[in-house]
Design a protein around this motif. Structure first.
Motif, short mmCIF file in Angstrom:
data_model
loop_
_atom_site.label_atom_id
_atom_site.label_comp_id
_atom_site.label_asym_id
_atom_site.label_seq_id
_atom_site.Cartn_x
_atom_site.Cartn_y
_atom_site.Cartn_z
N HIS A 190 -5.36 -1.76 -6.11
CA HIS A 190 -6.12 -1.42 -4.91
C HIS A 190 -7.45 -0.76 -5.22
N TYR A 197 -5.57 -6.81 -5.75
CA TYR A 197 -6.18 -7.05 -4.45
C TYR A 197 -7.67 -6.76 -4.44
N THR A 198 -8.08 -5.65 -5.07
CA THR A 198 -9.50 -5.32 -5.06
C THR A 198 -10.31 -6.26 -5.93
N ASP A 224 0.83 -1.20 0.00
CA ASP A 224 0.00 0.00 0.00
C ASP A 224 0.87 1.26 0.00
N SER A 227 -0.75 6.33 -3.82
CA SER A 227 -1.05 5.55 -2.62
C SER A 227 -1.36 6.48 -1.45
N TRP A 233 -6.20 -4.50 3.04
CA TRP A 233 -5.60 -3.21 2.75
C TRP A 233 -6.58 -2.04 2.97
#
Length: 501
Positions: A308, A316-317, A68, A74, A94
């Motif tokens: 993200h 990840y998302t 992250d 970020s 996250w």
């Protein structure tokens, strides 16, 4: 788990040297005189250093070795999670502590990450500034452009630092100009005496930092006139005006905000419906003013904005770790005629979506995915400038002209929009819809003295996150990183921001 900042014997971040230097040709810690020597041998070297400055803003592990921490975006997204408009769902991973306002204390890595991002940018900009003699500005258009970019980026960095490390307005909405904010780090070329250099490493009043930002903008804009950047990675005159417009919005200088925004948007073309649905991942789109053009060499895969934020991605998302959804109350305020409503799932979700993240109710479909993680990063768009101009006009009581300005955007967003007069609240709502997920919501809450409302009937925020944060809640404001407190002789523990959940 939350990452705690471990103290080591590193140089003070707020000093002239910096912990992380340019990512160009393994230069290491190279500053003014050494750059001058290199440039004298080969003038093209300076453009490489400028390019390295922007590459650094997309660096993985800017402050620590975590997925992250992938550069400027970020920082912007971790702040964005603290507001209303992104509802986190899926696996708790996250962004969890940011979402719950529980990552702002001095010992945690997030405070250090925010501090490091902008102070290293300032230090790297100072290295560029220090190449040029103090007694005159360069006459070559490219050299002027390089110097102008450095001044503009310092203004950009300090504007963001004010938001993060202080509450910029009081309960009446007035600027807290006497409030202690952040250190100012001067370049040698600034010609500041040693006593002022030392004193400025303490927590300067907001008014002092404002004056420094305005001085940087005043230097940057004339230097950038006539400069043609090689690509949209770099700041040019239009982007510097956009940086100025953002600053004037924060400091409630409405006429200047409207003027700067109007200058900034010149020459850009708004996305039509087709481009609006193309994934917000192409820097060459005619609406994009500033960003970063990723290549196979610069992309950072799972440690990236799209990993993200894109429910369409393989990151990840997309796989279901903290699926990014639009707040249900905000979604309900988007008219059916507005094309932007199609950037999000309905409350029924979309079982046909390729990735689990894209199947969720209210899931964002705004950000796309490209093979080999080649999505570009977008920092500034012309739509934002229209919104700044419209808000500034509404703040001045010019509600009709504000509607005329807003219609330029709405002609490409909502054919049903027909207001002949708009309020400030109307424009702020359009900012939330248009700029969703791009890193602006936290800043809008801060400058308007607003809190969050997540605990309401029909909320799609998970039950464990249905906590409202009051306007001016101390958890919105980050503490100065512990390392800075320990190593900066001009900032002591009693200077620390009060913080509580």
């Amino acid at each position: 788990m939350k990452k705690i900042l471990y103290i080591a014997a590193f140089a003070l971040i707020a000093a002239v040297s910096c912990e992380k230097s340019f990512d160009v040709d393994n230069t290491g810690n190279v500053y003014g005189p050494q750059i001058a020597e290199k440039v004298e041998q080969d003038p093209s070297v300076l453009s490489s250093y400028v390019g390295g400055l922007y590459s650094w803003l997309t660096t993985y592990g800017m402050a620590y070795d975590g997925h992250d921490d992938y550069g400027l975006l970020s920082v912007m997204m971790n702040l964005e999670y603290m507001g209303n408009d992104i509802a986190m769902n899926g696996t708790q991973n996250w962004g969890l502590y940011d979402y719950n306002h529980d990552y702002g204390q001095e010992q945690y890595i997030r405070s250090f990450q925010n501090w490091t991002c902008f102070y290293t940018l300032i230090n790297n900009a100072n290295a560029i500034i220090n190449f040029f003699p103090a007694d005159s500005d360069p006459t070559d258009v490219n050299s002027r452009g390089f110097l102008g970019q450095a001044y503009a980026l310092r203004a950009f960095a300090y504007t963001n630092l004010i938001y993060i490390f202080q509450d910029p307005v009081d309960e009446n909405g007035d600027l807290r100009t006497d409030a202690p904010t952040v250190p100012i780090v001067f370049a040698t070329r600034d010609g500041v005496d040693s006593e002022t250099v030392t004193a400025s490493q303490g927590r300067n009043p907001m008014s002092t930092v404002m004056a420094h930002i305005e001085e940087n903008l005043a230097k940057a804009l004339p230097l950038l006139e006539g400069y043609v950047r090689p690509n949209k990675n770099e700041v040019d005159y239009s982007v510097a005006q956009g940086i100025a417009a953002r600053y004037y919005l924060l400091t409630q200088q409405w006429e200047k905000a409207a003027e700067a925004a109007a200058e900034a948007m010149n020459g850009y073309t708004l996305m039509d419906k087709t481009r609006l649905y193309s994934g917000f991942m192409e820097i060459e789109d005619g609406e994009v003013m500033w960003g970063f053009n990723h290549s196979t060499e610069t992309q950072t895969a799972y440690a990236s904005f799209f990993s993200h934020m894109s429910n369409e991605s393989e990151g990840y998302t997309g796989i279901g770790q903290m699926i990014k959804c639009i707040d249900a109350k905000l979604y309900s305020q988007i008219p059916e005629t507005d094309f932007r409503k199609g950037l999000f799932n309905t409350e029924a979700g979309d079982p046909s979506a390729a990735q689990p993240g894209g199947q969720y109710p209210y899931a964002s479909r705004k950000f796309g995915f490209a093979d080999q993680w080649l999505q570009d990063y977008i920092y500034m768009r012309a739509a934002e400038m229209i919104l700044i101009k419209a808000e500034a006009e509404a703040r001045l009581g010019n509600n009709g002209p504000a509607a005329t300005t807003l219609k330029v955007l709405m002609a490409q967003r909502d054919p049903g929009f027909g207001k002949g007069s708009v309020t400030v609240e109307d424009v702020l709502l359009q900012r939330r819809i248009e700029l969703w997920g791009e890193g602006f919501h936290y800043f809008d809450l801060r400058r308007n003295g607003l809190g969050t409302v997540r605990n309401y009937e029909g909320s799609n925020h998970p039950e464990w996150a249905r906590k409202d944060f009051a306007p001016h809640a101390l958890s919105f404001r980050f503490q100065i990183p512990l390392r800075e407190i320990q190593e900066n002789t001009e900032i002591n523990e009693e200077d620390q921001n009060e913080w509580t959940l």
